[in-house]
Design a protein around this motif. Sequence first.
Motif, PDB file in Angstrom:
ATOM      1  N   MET A  38      16.795  43.323 -39.253  1.00 52.54           N
ATOM      2  CA  MET A  38      18.150  43.535 -38.737  1.00 52.54           C
ATOM      3  C   MET A  38      19.029  44.230 -39.778  1.00 52.54           C
ATOM      4  SD  MET A  38      18.852  39.901 -36.767  1.00 52.54           S
ATOM      5  CE  MET A  38      20.556  40.344 -36.364  1.00 52.54           C
ATOM      6  N   MET A  39      18.920  43.771 -41.019  1.00 55.04           N
ATOM      7  CA  MET A  39      19.715  44.395 -42.082  1.00 55.04           C
ATOM      8  C   MET A  39      19.301  45.851 -42.290  1.00 55.04           C
ATOM      9  SD  MET A  39      20.044  41.462 -45.036  1.00 55.04           S
ATOM     10  CE  MET A  39      19.969  39.725 -44.603  1.00 55.04           C
ATOM     11  N   ARG A  40      17.981  46.069 -42.311  1.00 53.06           N
ATOM     12  CA  ARG A  40      17.488  47.436 -42.506  1.00 53.06           C
ATOM     13  C   ARG A  40      17.969  48.358 -41.401  1.00 53.06           C
ATOM     14  NH1 ARG A  40      11.470  48.207 -40.978  1.00 53.06           N
ATOM     15  NH2 ARG A  40      12.542  47.959 -38.968  1.00 53.06           N
ATOM     16  N   ASP A  41      17.837  47.932 -40.161  1.00 56.16           N
ATOM     17  CA  ASP A  41      18.182  48.786 -39.024  1.00 56.16           C
ATOM     18  C   ASP A  41      19.680  49.049 -38.928  1.00 56.16           C
ATOM     19  OD1 ASP A  41      15.637  47.307 -36.830  1.00 56.16           O
ATOM     20  OD2 ASP A  41      15.499  48.825 -38.422  1.00 56.16           O
ATOM     21  N   ALA A  42      20.480  48.082 -39.374  1.00 55.65           N
ATOM     22  CA  ALA A  42      21.934  48.239 -39.287  1.00 55.65           C
ATOM     23  C   ALA A  42      22.536  48.793 -40.574  1.00 55.65           C
ATOM     24  CB  ALA A  42      22.577  46.893 -38.957  1.00 55.65           C
ATOM     25  N   HIS A  43      21.678  48.988 -41.605  1.00 56.98           N
ATOM     26  CA  HIS A  43      22.135  49.524 -42.885  1.00 56.98           C
ATOM     27  C   HIS A  43      23.186  48.618 -43.528  1.00 56.98           C
ATOM     28  CE1 HIS A  43      20.107  52.946 -41.186  1.00 56.98           C
ATOM     29  NE2 HIS A  43      21.050  53.144 -40.300  1.00 56.98           N
ATOM     30  N   VAL A  44      22.938  47.315 -43.526  1.00 55.27           N
ATOM     31  CA  VAL A  44      23.842  46.359 -44.162  1.00 55.27           C
ATOM     32  C   VAL A  44      23.048  45.516 -45.148  1.00 55.27           C
ATOM     33  CG1 VAL A  44      25.387  46.275 -42.178  1.00 55.27           C
ATOM     34  CG2 VAL A  44      23.517  44.619 -42.349  1.00 55.27           C
ATOM     35  N   SER A  45      23.772  44.762 -45.988  1.00 53.29           N
ATOM     36  CA  SER A  45      23.105  43.952 -47.013  1.00 53.29           C
ATOM     37  C   SER A  45      23.269  42.460 -46.781  1.00 53.29           C
ATOM     38  CB  SER A  45      23.659  44.312 -48.399  1.00 53.29           C
ATOM     39  OG  SER A  45      25.061  44.124 -48.436  1.00 53.29           O
ATOM     40  N   SER A  46      23.873  42.058 -45.651  1.00 48.37           N
ATOM     41  CA  SER A  46      24.052  40.636 -45.390  1.00 48.37           C
ATOM     42  C   SER A  46      24.247  40.395 -43.900  1.00 48.37           C
ATOM     43  CB  SER A  46      25.261  40.085 -46.160  1.00 48.37           C
ATOM     44  OG  SER A  46      26.448  40.724 -45.732  1.00 48.37           O
ATOM     45  N   LEU A  47      24.015  39.142 -43.490  1.00 47.56           N
ATOM     46  CA  LEU A  47      24.233  38.703 -42.112  1.00 47.56           C
ATOM     47  C   LEU A  47      24.984  37.382 -42.139  1.00 47.56           C
ATOM     48  CD1 LEU A  47      20.676  39.216 -40.522  1.00 47.56           C
ATOM     49  CD2 LEU A  47      22.651  40.729 -40.248  1.00 47.56           C
ATOM     50  N   GLY A  48      25.825  37.176 -41.153  1.00 48.91           N
ATOM     51  CA  GLY A  48      26.391  35.853 -40.955  1.00 48.91           C
ATOM     52  C   GLY A  48      25.389  35.006 -40.182  1.00 48.91           C
ATOM     53  N   VAL A  49      25.264  33.763 -40.534  1.00 45.86           N
ATOM     54  CA  VAL A  49      24.395  32.839 -39.797  1.00 45.86           C
ATOM     55  C   VAL A  49      25.310  31.963 -38.950  1.00 45.86           C
ATOM     56  CG1 VAL A  49      22.619  31.058 -39.960  1.00 45.86           C
ATOM     57  CG2 VAL A  49      22.730  32.886 -41.687  1.00 45.86           C
ATOM     58  N   VAL A  50      25.171  32.051 -37.634  1.00 47.76           N
ATOM     59  CA  VAL A  50      26.136  31.415 -36.733  1.00 47.76           C
ATOM     60  C   VAL A  50      25.436  30.579 -35.672  1.00 47.76           C
ATOM     61  CG1 VAL A  50      27.773  33.306 -37.078  1.00 47.76           C
ATOM     62  CG2 VAL A  50      26.197  33.376 -35.149  1.00 47.76           C
ATOM     63  N   GLU A  51      26.221  29.647 -35.118  1.00 48.17           N
ATOM     64  CA  GLU A  51      25.772  28.903 -33.959  1.00 48.17           C
ATOM     65  C   GLU A  51      26.078  29.722 -32.713  1.00 48.17           C
ATOM     66  OE1 GLU A  51      27.960  25.262 -34.483  1.00 48.17           O
ATOM     67  OE2 GLU A  51      26.268  24.294 -35.502  1.00 48.17           O
ATOM     68  N   SER A  52      25.732  29.177 -31.567  1.00 49.13           N
ATOM     69  CA  SER A  52      25.905  29.921 -30.311  1.00 49.13           C
ATOM     70  C   SER A  52      27.354  30.263 -30.020  1.00 49.13           C
ATOM     71  CB  SER A  52      25.318  29.114 -29.141  1.00 49.13           C
ATOM     72  OG  SER A  52      25.945  27.833 -29.079  1.00 49.13           O
ATOM     73  N   ASP A  53      28.295  29.465 -30.528  1.00 49.61           N
ATOM     74  CA  ASP A  53      29.721  29.745 -30.293  1.00 49.61           C
ATOM     75  C   ASP A  53      30.334  30.606 -31.396  1.00 49.61           C
ATOM     76  OD1 ASP A  53      31.046  26.508 -31.479  1.00 49.61           O
ATOM     77  OD2 ASP A  53      29.599  27.940 -32.337  1.00 49.61           O
ATOM     78  N   GLU A  54      29.468  31.274 -32.196  1.00 50.50           N
ATOM     79  CA  GLU A  54      29.878  32.161 -33.288  1.00 50.50           C
ATOM     80  C   GLU A  54      30.514  31.415 -34.454  1.00 50.50           C
ATOM     81  OE1 GLU A  54      28.002  34.904 -31.597  1.00 50.50           O
ATOM     82  OE2 GLU A  54      29.090  35.411 -33.428  1.00 50.50           O
ATOM     83  N   LYS A  55      30.359  30.079 -34.489  1.00 51.24           N
ATOM     84  CA  LYS A  55      30.860  29.330 -35.625  1.00 51.24           C
ATOM     85  C   LYS A  55      29.984  29.642 -36.829  1.00 51.24           C
ATOM     86  CE  LYS A  55      31.825  24.706 -37.422  1.00 51.24           C
ATOM     87  NZ  LYS A  55      31.796  23.245 -37.163  1.00 51.24           N
ATOM     88  N   LEU A  56      30.605  29.959 -37.945  1.00 47.71           N
ATOM     89  CA  LEU A  56      29.866  30.357 -39.130  1.00 47.71           C
ATOM     90  C   LEU A  56      29.245  29.143 -39.825  1.00 47.71           C
ATOM     91  CD1 LEU A  56      29.179  32.761 -41.048  1.00 47.71           C
ATOM     92  CD2 LEU A  56      31.190  32.092 -42.391  1.00 47.71           C
ATOM     93  N   LEU A  57      27.944  29.219 -40.049  1.00 47.81           N
ATOM     94  CA  LEU A  57      27.224  28.176 -40.773  1.00 47.81           C
ATOM     95  C   LEU A  57      26.918  28.591 -42.209  1.00 47.81           C
ATOM     96  CD1 LEU A  57      24.614  27.142 -38.045  1.00 47.81           C
ATOM     97  CD2 LEU A  57      26.801  26.043 -38.570  1.00 47.81           C
ATOM     98  N   GLY A  58      26.687  29.883 -42.414  1.00 48.48           N
ATOM     99  CA  GLY A  58      26.339  30.364 -43.740  1.00 48.48           C
ATOM    100  C   GLY A  58      26.159  31.869 -43.722  1.00 48.48           C
ATOM    101  N   ILE A  59      25.756  32.437 -44.858  1.00 49.96           N
ATOM    102  CA  ILE A  59      25.434  33.860 -44.914  1.00 49.96           C
ATOM    103  C   ILE A  59      24.095  34.022 -45.620  1.00 49.96           C
ATOM    104  CG2 ILE A  59      27.858  34.576 -44.942  1.00 49.96           C
ATOM    105  CD1 ILE A  59      27.504  35.248 -47.917  1.00 49.96           C
ATOM    106  N   VAL A  60      23.369  35.069 -45.241  1.00 53.28           N
ATOM    107  CA  VAL A  60      22.105  35.388 -45.892  1.00 53.28           C
ATOM    108  C   VAL A  60      22.166  36.856 -46.313  1.00 53.28           C
ATOM    109  CG1 VAL A  60      20.986  35.965 -43.692  1.00 53.28           C
ATOM    110  CG2 VAL A  60      19.584  35.375 -45.686  1.00 53.28           C
TER     111      VAL A  60
END
Length: 608
Positions: free
Chosen positions: A166-188
Amino acid sequence: MDTDRQAIIAFLETVHPYDSLPRDELADVASSFRRMEFRPEALIYVYQTPLGGLYLIKQGAVEITDGNGGLVSLLGPRNSFGERGLLRDGLAATQARATAQTVCLVLPTPTFKRLIETYPAFERFFNRKRGEKVSTDIATQKVADLIARKPLSCAPGTPAIEAARMMRDAHVSSLGVVESDEKLLGIVTQRDLSNKILADGQPPQTPVAAVMTPDPISLPPTALGSDILHIMLEKRIGHLPITEAGRFVGMITQTDLTRFQAVSSAVLIRDVVSAETLDEMTAVTARIPQLLLQLVGAHHAHDVVTRLITDIADAVTRRLLVMAERELGPPPVPYLWLACGSQGRQEQTGVSDQDNCLIVDDRVTAEDMDYFRALAKIVCDGLNACGYVYCPGDMMATAERWCQPLKVWRGYFHDWIDTPNPEAQMLASVMFDLRPIGGNGADLFAALQEETLRLASHSPIFISNMLANSLKHTPPLGLLRGFATIRSGEHRNHIDLKMNGVVPVIDLARVYALKGRLGLANTRARLKAAEEEGVISANDARDLIEAYDLIASTRLENQVTLIKLGRAPDNFLAPSDMSDFERSHLRDAFVVVRTMQSAVGHSKAVVT
C-alpha cells in the motif's frame, strides 16, 4: 525511462504544483501527458466547446480571450489554461489561440481531477477563488492547510506485506492504523516494517498491530504549524497523525513541511497573477523578505532560493505587461520584453534593481515606437513600485537605447564584438545575460542569440577583452589569511559579497559561455555546461561551483540575518560577525575564485 518522458519530468519539476508531487507520482503523471503543436494564429480550442484536458505550455505563447473576444491573458511557458472549464462542466470557459509556434502538454481530464482530489496543493493552486489570506510562515499555518494528501490507512489485522505494498503503490512512507469507524489506533512506517519485520526475520504476514506505534501523539486540524515543528523536534519523530474527535483525518511528515516551504513562492505568484491593481501587486512583493527568510531558514540550496525569488519577479513583469496592454491596446507589431542582470540569470536575492530591455519587430514604424515607450514606462514604473528599483545605470527599457527594433539590436552586438572598447565590454557583460520574459515576439531573440554567440566565439580579440573585463572585480583577499575590507564610509570594515563575491564568478562563467557558444544565462548552469563542453576541466568546474555555492549561500544568509534584525537586506558582511570556522571557509572559497581568475589572466596573455 525513454528520453521524451525524461524531458517531460524535467520540465514538470520546474512547474508548480507538479513540483510538489512525489517522484513516482510525477513519473506516472508525465506518462499521461499528450504533446500537441500549434502554428502561430492556430485556435487551440473555442469558447463553449468540450475540452480534452488541462493544457500546459511547454514553449511558445497563447492568447486567452473571453466569450466576447476580450483579452483575458497572455500566457507563456509553464502556464496552464483550461482548468476553469474542466472544474465546471467540461466546456471551455474561454477561447485559446497560439500567438507563436507553440507546444502544449495536455493532461487528460480524469488524471487532472484525480490530482485535484488527492493532493491539496493541486486543489489550492487551481481553485482561483479568493479565500482567506494565506500565510507564507509555516509556523502560523493551520495544520489543515499543511496536509499534503488525503489520509491512507489500514486495519490492525492487515499483513505487513500488504501494508508495504500500500505504501509503495501510494508513494507514502506511513499508514494510519484504524478501526472500522476510522478511530486511530496507531501508525506504521516503512522504518517499522524494515526494522521489525525484515531485519528481525518476522513473517511477511505479521499483522501491522504487532509492529505499529500504538496511541501516537496527534494534533487536531486547528493546530498551528509551530505545534508540529515543536513536537517533531522534541520527540524526534518524522510522522505526525492528525485527528479530529479521535478520527484519523491526515498525516503530516517532515517531507510535507519541506515541500510546503519549497513551493510557497507559488502562493505569491498566484496572488501576483490575480492582482488587478498595482497596489495589490506591491502588497504581494512586500512579502518577499519573509519568503527569503523562510527558504533560507529551511536550508534550501542558494540556486533554488534565487530561482524561486526570480520567478516572482518574472510573474510581476508579465502581469505588468498585461496591465500595460489593457491600458494601451494590443501592440502594433510583435515585441519581446527581456531581463538582464540578476533577473536574466535567475539569481535575484532580497535586494535587486531592475535591468531590462525591449526588442521590437523590424516592421515597427516611428509612430509605433510611441506605443512601446509608453509600455516600457508603465512596466518599469510598476516594477519600481513593487520594490525592483530603477537601475542606477539606466539599463532599462525606458531608455531609448534599450527599446529598439531587432535590426538595431543586431547592430549593437556586432559593434560590441567588432570594436571591444571598455564601454562595449561593460554593455556586453550585461546584455549577454538576456532572458526573454514576456511579449508576443518569441522568435525575436533566438536567432539573434545564436548569431551573436557564433560571432563572439570566433573573435579572439573580443574574448580577450571580455576576459580582461572579468578580472576587474576581485575577491576581497588580504594579507596573512585575512580579508581586504572596505576602508571608509557606511560599510567600513565590511566586505561586498556581491561585487567582490559572486560577481567575479558570474563574470568567469559568462566568458566560459561565450567560449563554448552556450546560450544559458544562469551562472551555475553555465559552469556545469562549460564542464560538459570541455571549456573548463572537471576539477576546475567542481572547485569553482563549490566556491560559488559557499559565497552565494553566505550572501543569502547575511541578508536573512539583516531581515531578522528588522533591517533592509544588503550585500555587505562584517567578517568580525563570523566564526573562525566560517571565515576560514569563506576565505578558501575566495582563494579558489582568485586562482581561476589568475588562470584566465594567463590565458588572456596567451591569446593577446
